[in-house]
Design an enzyme around this catalytic site. Structure first.
Site, mmCIF file in Angstrom:
data_model
loop_
_atom_site.group_PDB
_atom_site.id
_atom_site.type_symbol
_atom_site.label_atom_id
_atom_site.label_comp_id
_atom_site.label_asym_id
_atom_site.label_seq_id
_atom_site.Cartn_x
_atom_site.Cartn_y
_atom_site.Cartn_z
ATOM 1 N N LEU A 17 0.883 -1.233 -0.416
ATOM 2 C CA LEU A 17 -0.112 -0.178 -0.313
ATOM 3 C C LEU A 17 0.860 1.816 -0.090
ATOM 4 O O LEU A 17 0.922 1.966 -0.739
ATOM 5 C CB LEU A 17 -0.779 -0.428 0.888
ATOM 6 N N GLY A 437 20.742 18.760 17.287
ATOM 7 C CA GLY A 437 21.641 17.140 16.872
ATOM 8 C C GLY A 437 22.039 16.960 15.440
ATOM 9 O O GLY A 437 22.947 16.802 15.410
ATOM 10 N N TRP A 566 9.372 4.224 22.274
ATOM 11 C CA TRP A 566 9.619 4.081 20.958
ATOM 12 C C TRP A 566 9.356 2.042 20.817
ATOM 13 O O TRP A 566 10.216 1.780 18.985
ATOM 14 C CB TRP A 566 10.367 4.822 20.625
ATOM 15 N N GLU A 610 4.405 11.266 24.872
ATOM 16 C CA GLU A 610 3.002 11.373 24.005
ATOM 17 C C GLU A 610 3.046 9.835 25.153
ATOM 18 O O GLU A 610 2.035 8.811 25.089
ATOM 19 C CB GLU A 610 3.726 10.974 22.761
ATOM 20 N N HIS A 646 16.238 17.347 25.603
ATOM 21 C CA HIS A 646 14.648 17.571 24.032
ATOM 22 C C HIS A 646 14.182 17.568 24.170
ATOM 23 O O HIS A 646 14.058 16.149 24.485
ATOM 24 C CB HIS A 646 16.246 17.309 22.666
ATOM 25 N N GLU A 670 10.063 22.372 21.397
ATOM 26 C CA GLU A 670 9.395 23.024 19.655
ATOM 27 C C GLU A 670 8.556 24.191 20.395
ATOM 28 O O GLU A 670 7.555 23.647 21.564
ATOM 29 C CB GLU A 670 8.555 22.080 19.379
ATOM 30 N N HIS A 699 10.140 21.654 10.758
ATOM 31 C CA HIS A 699 8.539 20.600 9.464
ATOM 32 C C HIS A 699 8.457 20.903 8.482
ATOM 33 O O HIS A 699 7.714 21.053 7.379
ATOM 34 C CB HIS A 699 7.313 20.482 10.459
ATOM 35 N N CYS A 731 13.776 21.505 16.976
ATOM 36 C CA CYS A 731 14.185 19.774 16.260
ATOM 37 C C CYS A 731 14.876 19.663 15.793
ATOM 38 O O CYS A 731 16.150 20.484 14.893
ATOM 39 C CB CYS A 731 12.859 18.922 15.680
HETATM 40 N N1 GLN Z 1 18.684 14.937 18.198
HETATM 41 C C1 GLN Z 1 17.979 14.340 17.695
HETATM 42 C C2 GLN Z 1 18.134 15.080 15.967
HETATM 43 O O1 GLN Z 1 19.069 15.724 16.463
HETATM 44 C C3 GLN Z 1 15.876 14.582 18.483
HETATM 45 C C4 GLN Z 1 15.537 14.284 17.387
HETATM 46 C C5 GLN Z 1 13.943 14.592 17.872
HETATM 47 O O2 GLN Z 1 13.968 14.949 18.897
HETATM 48 N N2 GLN Z 1 12.970 13.569 17.476
HETATM 49 O O3 GLN Z 1 17.445 14.945 15.100
HETATM 50 ZN ZN ZN Z 2 12.876 16.945 18.275
#
Ligand code: GLN
Ligand code: ZN
Length: 759
Positions: A17, A437, A566, A610, A646, A670, A699, A731
């Site tokens: 899919l 990062g 995760w 989450e 973070h 964020e 994003h 991010c």
């Molecule tokens: N250190 C990771 C990066 O910069 C953090 C990613 C994340 O928070 N999803 O990609």
């Molecule tokens: Zn992030």
């Protein structure tokens, strides 16, 4: 006795899919081809489920993007910006709602996406307005029912219930109470049910997972009135609940005028006696016995015991057996995982195997355990082997964990005392600049990793490539004028997989894909045993990076809670215990980095929020053990070593105390998309340490100007003392291109200079 399924993964064993969708979006195939792939997948999955012995197969669990969006389309709930003028919601409109664009039609901002309850599956948030109109606007579900019928399938249509759909919807524009829309919505549901009845549906599965959450009184009352209205339709409704216990909503759920109730006995086994007590005698009880959220083989004996208890009370005609929830959340089939060793494979069950388990349970109860004795024995052996395997239970890990003291969860001195020491050592300007990062993952980087994986290049060549890449990003960061540098994470394809592969107790599948959203799939690791760290994981690359520059380089780790949340996690230990094991392993890494001269270490907890439980009453406990795990990982260092964390979100209002309890010296979050929300969290809570509110929405392809970033930082400075603010993106930058990253970071450094002059 009836065996049935609540939903099957639609992506296909070979992710058919996904590939079909992406080809269609790129304009490489036409709609006929896409529809044909959808039809083939449905047919294959129905046949597979029927062959597995199910009495009812679900129809309506298939989707070209997301089942919640399918419902919005069916109800004609299309936000105004898409310029829809009524009629059928066509496929391209549907894709535009999902992803902003499609082969035809004008692009518009896609609908918001968010996590489906406490899973890692994302749905598209329905947008409703005051006075929202509803009209039956898609016949997809009915077409699929016709398909199933034509194939001779015993079909059971699946709908998301009206209260759950409405609960997940977001009001836009002028504020109003969503429940005022219920009446109109129920009319469409009534029509849908009528049509399904006409098509010959005997049962309709109505998913109302909101019933395992805390519900306001008005919503509980709405349940009563809604389900009373459905009584006039000549179909039987199976009210389906999952992901938790009904608890105080049990009387409500049991009392609604539906022909049956499904409960999740995997997530909430304790609710069985109460359910048996409360269920009126005319109702069917469907018991979710096989875990739809995890990858372990079932303990069939334990399941049989529960089912027998229910049958004794209710009789076998009234007890159904099923997975706990839709199998959407597990990989399709274990069969191709031939790289996993025999022992580990023996412990696992993916969607296909889970259906087999459901059938076994039914046969054991109907025909007698003797008939399936071989299978039961095999299952028992797997359970036994998991219970005792030396690969799972490693006494040295348990011993270390038992020796964790409260003192190990605390930094030596409070932040106020650490701060001057860190300042003296790091010599950073005010409003220090840094990144989160990762830097852009270019095709060359991806190729190097692939080549290494496939053995096309040797380790020496690979490491040399990575080092060269690191040297390039160090030069760039120095040229842009950033204050605290990172190594850019070129060696990581995924922030969980990279660490999981180096830790004991983690396993990886080759084809274990599950849908995350739309065509996107993830392959979560499996934590099967006690976790430990055989060797340092990041020290080489980080110390190499630091050797190239006089500016401080941040060590970069994924935190214990994120590694846990995760992954598929073993179910024979509390999650908190496994999290602490991971934390101990990370603590060693943190100390090794410190010993190697690294002055700042970031521990990402992207998934902490989450993982919050569905019920408010469980939040406190979760926050307690997650904060303890983070502190265990991070607190071993000396006062002058700076710990960063973070998080990729800004909704901190309700958990800000816990975030502060983590006691990281610096937190980056964020905020650029939701500037107001950051301010909200700090209205009545003064965050005690340093904070970097993101000023670049990673994003988006947009490049923010110096002025925009200065403006955002000034907003932040109204709530947080300026000398505790950092300047950084939202991010990691891995999904962006250098064309975007370079000008943005240059602007960001300029913004910091402006701020230093102004404050
Ligand atoms: N250190 C990771 C990066 O910069 C953090 C990613 C994340 O928070 N999803 O990609
Ligand atoms: Zn992030």
């Amino acid at each position: 006795m009836i065996a049935h399924n609540l939903g099957f993964p639609r992506i296909g064993a070979g992710r058919e899919l996904k590939f079909a969708l992406e080809r269609y979006w790129r304009g490489e195939t036409d709609l006929n081809r896409l529809e044909a792939v959808g039809r083939d997948l449905r047919e294959r999955h129905w046949r597979q489920q029927q062959a597995a012995g199910l009495d009812w197969v679900p129809v309506g669990d298939f989707s070209f993007y997301d089942q919640v969006l399918d419902h919005s389309a069916m109800f004609g709930v299309v936000p105004e910006r898409f310029g829809w003028e009524g009629g059928q919601v066509g496929i391209d409109l549907y894709f535009r709602m999902a992803r902003g664009r499609a082969p035809t039609g004008a692009p518009a901002a896609a609908c918001e996406m968010t996590k489906w309850f406490d899973t890692n599956y994302h749905y598209l948030v329905p947008e409703v307005v005051k006075g929202q109109r509803f009209a039956l606007s898609s016949h997809r579900l009915f077409d699929q029912v016709a398909e199933a019928k034509a194939l001779g399938m015993p079909f059971k249509p699946v709908l998301i219930g009206p209260l759950t759909w409405l609960w997940l919807a977001k009001g836009k524009g002028e504020p109003f109470d969503r429940l005022t829309l219920l009446n109109g919505l129920l009319k469409v549901y009534g029509e849908v049910l009528e049509r399904l009845a006409e098509a010959g549906a005997e049962w309709v599965q109505m998913d109302e997972p909101v019933l395992v959450q805390d519900l306001p009184t008005a919503w509980k009352q709405a349940f009563e009135s809604a389900y009373h209205r459905f009584q006039s339709v000549p179909v039987k409704i199976l009210l389906t609940t999952y992901f938790g216990a009904l608890d105080e909503n049990l009387s409500l759920a049991a009392g609604l005028p539906t022909a049956g109730l499904h409960v999740d006995l995997v997530r909430a086994p304790h609710q069985l006696p109460a359910v048996l007590d409360r269920l009126p005698p005319y109702k069917v009880l469907s018991l979710g016995m096989v875990d739809g959220r995890n990858v372990w083989r079932s303990d069939l004996d334990a399941a049989l015991e529960k089912l027998t208890l229910a049958i004794d009370r209710m009789g076998s005609e009234r007890v159904w057996v099923a997975p706990s929830c839709s199998l959407l959340h597990v990989p399709v089939d274990l069969e191709p995982e031939q790289d996993l060793d025999e022992e580990l494979r023996g412990w696992l069950a993916f969607a296909t195997q889970k259906l087999h388990e459901v059938d076994l349970l039914k046969r054991a109860l109907e025909e007698g355990a003797e008939v399936v004795e071989d299978e039961l024995t095999r299952s028992r052996r797997a359970i036994e082997s998991r219970r005792h395997s030396r690969r799972i239970h490693r006494p040295e890990v348990a011993k270390r964990l038992a020796a964790v003291s409260e003192q190990m969860l605390r930094r030596h001195s409070p932040y106020a005392e650490r701060r001057p020491l860190q300042r003296a050592r790091l010599k950073l300007p005010r409003f220090p600049t840094t990144t989160i990062g990762s830097f852009p993952q270019t095709p060359a980087i991806r190729k190097a990793r692939r080549d290494r994986r496939e053995g096309a290049i040797d380790e020496t060549t690979y490491v040399a490539f990575m080092r060269a890449e690191i040297a390039r990003v160090v030069q760039r960061q120095e040229a842009y004028g950033l204050d605290m540098l990172v190594h850019g994470e070129p060696e990581r394809n995924d922030m969980v997989e990279y660490f999981g592969e180096q830790l004991e107790g983690f396993a990886f599948t080759r084809f274990g894909w599950v849908q995350s959203y739309g065509s996107r799939c993830v392959k979560p690791p499996i934590i099967y045993g006690d976790v430990s760290r055989p060797a340092p994981m990041t020290v080489d690359y980080i110390t190499y990076t630091q050797s190239l520059t006089d500016r401080p380089v941040k060590g970069m780790l994924t935190g214990p809670v994120t590694l846990l949340n995760w992954s598929y996690v073993r179910d024979d230990q509390p999650r908190s215990v496994i999290c602490m094991q991971i934390a101990l392993a990370l603590r060693d890494e943190v100390l090794d980095l410190e010993a190697a001269g690294i002055k700042a270490i970031q521990i990402d907890e992207a998934a902490l929020r989450e993982g919050l439980p569905l019920r408010l009453s469980d939040w406190q406990r979760y926050l307690e053990w997650t904060v303890r795990a983070f502190r265990l990982a991070s607190s071993g260092v000396r006062d002058e070593t700076q710990i960063h964390t973070h998080m990729c979100y800004s909704e901190f209002n309700d958990i800000i105390d816990a975030i502060a309890e983590m006691d990281a010296d610096v937190i980056t979050i964020e905020t650029s998309r939701s500037q107001m929300e950051l301010l909200d969290a700090f209205v009545d809570f003064e965050y005690p340490n340093e904070i970097g509110p993101g000023v670049y929405d990673i994003h988006s392809p947009n490049i923010p100007t110096v002025e925009e970033m200065v403006r955002l930082m000034k907003l932040a400075a109204q709530r947080i003392p300026p000398d505790r603010l950092w300047v950084n993106p939202d991010c990691g930058l891995k999904t962006r291109s250098w064309n975007e990253v370079e000008p943005t970071l240059r602007n960001m450094v300029k913004a910091a200079q402006v701020l230093r002059n102004e404050f």
